[in-house]
Write a protein that holds these residues in place. Structure first.
Motif, PDB file in Angstrom:
ATOM      1  N   UNK A   1     -29.699 -13.604   1.754  1.00 57.85           N
ATOM      2  CA  UNK A   1     -29.975 -14.290   0.490  1.00 57.85           C
ATOM      3  C   UNK A   1     -28.687 -14.850  -0.104  1.00 57.85           C
ATOM      4  N   UNK A   2     -27.617 -14.057  -0.094  1.00 56.17           N
ATOM      5  CA  UNK A   2     -26.337 -14.511  -0.642  1.00 56.17           C
ATOM      6  C   UNK A   2     -25.799 -15.696   0.152  1.00 56.17           C
ATOM      7  N   UNK A   3     -25.881 -15.627   1.465  1.00 54.42           N
ATOM      8  CA  UNK A   3     -25.419 -16.748   2.294  1.00 54.42           C
ATOM      9  C   UNK A   3     -26.198 -18.015   1.968  1.00 54.42           C
ATOM     10  N   UNK A   4     -27.512 -17.893   1.831  1.00 55.58           N
ATOM     11  CA  UNK A   4     -28.327 -19.051   1.482  1.00 55.58           C
ATOM     12  C   UNK A   4     -27.946 -19.573   0.105  1.00 55.58           C
ATOM     13  N   UNK A   5     -27.761 -18.672  -0.838  1.00 53.34           N
ATOM     14  CA  UNK A   5     -27.365 -19.038  -2.200  1.00 53.34           C
ATOM     15  C   UNK A   5     -26.066 -19.844  -2.194  1.00 53.34           C
ATOM     16  N   UNK A   6     -25.133 -19.447  -1.329  1.00 60.06           N
ATOM     17  CA  UNK A   6     -23.833 -20.103  -1.267  1.00 60.06           C
ATOM     18  C   UNK A   6     -23.815 -21.319  -0.341  1.00 60.06           C
TER      19      UNK A   6
ATOM     20  N   UNK B   1     -34.746 -16.458   6.566  1.00 54.17           N
ATOM     21  CA  UNK B   1     -35.435 -15.620   5.587  1.00 54.17           C
ATOM     22  C   UNK B   1     -35.518 -16.266   4.208  1.00 54.17           C
ATOM     23  N   UNK B   2     -34.433 -16.813   3.721  1.00 55.33           N
ATOM     24  CA  UNK B   2     -34.381 -17.273   2.337  1.00 55.33           C
ATOM     25  C   UNK B   2     -34.257 -18.775   2.189  1.00 55.33           C
ATOM     26  N   UNK B   3     -34.230 -19.484   3.298  1.00 59.22           N
ATOM     27  CA  UNK B   3     -34.104 -20.933   3.223  1.00 59.22           C
ATOM     28  C   UNK B   3     -35.408 -21.599   2.836  1.00 59.22           C
ATOM     29  N   UNK B   4     -35.285 -22.761   2.229  1.00 63.38           N
ATOM     30  CA  UNK B   4     -36.469 -23.561   1.874  1.00 63.38           C
ATOM     31  C   UNK B   4     -36.897 -24.379   3.086  1.00 63.38           C
ATOM     32  N   UNK B   5     -38.194 -24.609   3.205  1.00 61.81           N
ATOM     33  CA  UNK B   5     -38.702 -25.415   4.321  1.00 61.81           C
ATOM     34  C   UNK B   5     -38.080 -26.808   4.302  1.00 61.81           C
TER      35      UNK B   5
END
Length: 149
Positions: free
Chosen positions: A112-117, A60-64
């Motif tokens: 989102x938080x997991x991706x952020x971290x 969901x929140x990861x960059x390509x």
């Protein structure tokens, strides 16, 4: 939305939506995907839906590019990450006596938080959580944070 005439991305998102609906029905002990023909999902189909649902949620929140600094998680969960850090910093500095802080969020916020971290979570479903523990280590002002999923 699952028709082969749809784009692969639209079909994956639709399959994730079906997985979410099935997970809701299972969590509430309800019949799964009730239909007039009485068609049921078999174990392999259910596992495939879960795999698709989990992968879509993980992305969901990861960059390509795969780079965390380019991810939307950096923006989408920045405030929450800051709030968690602030609680731990205040405790470490002796400015807070709180021993436990609980926050609640939806799966999208957790993703989102997991991706952020920079965390890769295997699944994100009902009851999923991250736990952060602040531990004093060694010298007077040294602390370490342990994260659990």
């Amino acid at each position: 939305r699952l028709s082969p005439s749809q784009s692969m991305m639209d079909r994956l998102i639709a399959a994730k939506d079906v997985d979410t609906q099935v997970a809701i029905e299972e969590a509430h002990n309800r019949p799964v995907l009730v239909n007039e023909k009485g068609i049921l999902l078999n174990k392999a189909e259910r596992e495939m839906l879960q795999e698709i649902g989990n992968e879509v949620k993980r992305r969901w929140y990861g960059a390509a590019s795969g780079l965390r600094r380019e991810s939307y998680g950096q923006k989408g969960a920045g405030y929450l990450a800051h709030k968690i850090w602030r609680h731990m910093q205040q405790r470490a500095e002796g400015k807070s006596n709180l021993r436990f802080v609980q926050m609640s969020c939806h799966d999208t916020t957790l993703a989102a938080l997991a991706t952020h971290l920079g965390l890769e979570l295997p699944t994100i479903g009902f009851g999923a959580f991250l736990a952060f523990e602040l531990h004093h280590q060694g010298k007077r002002d040294e602390f370490v944070v342990k994260t659990f999923y």
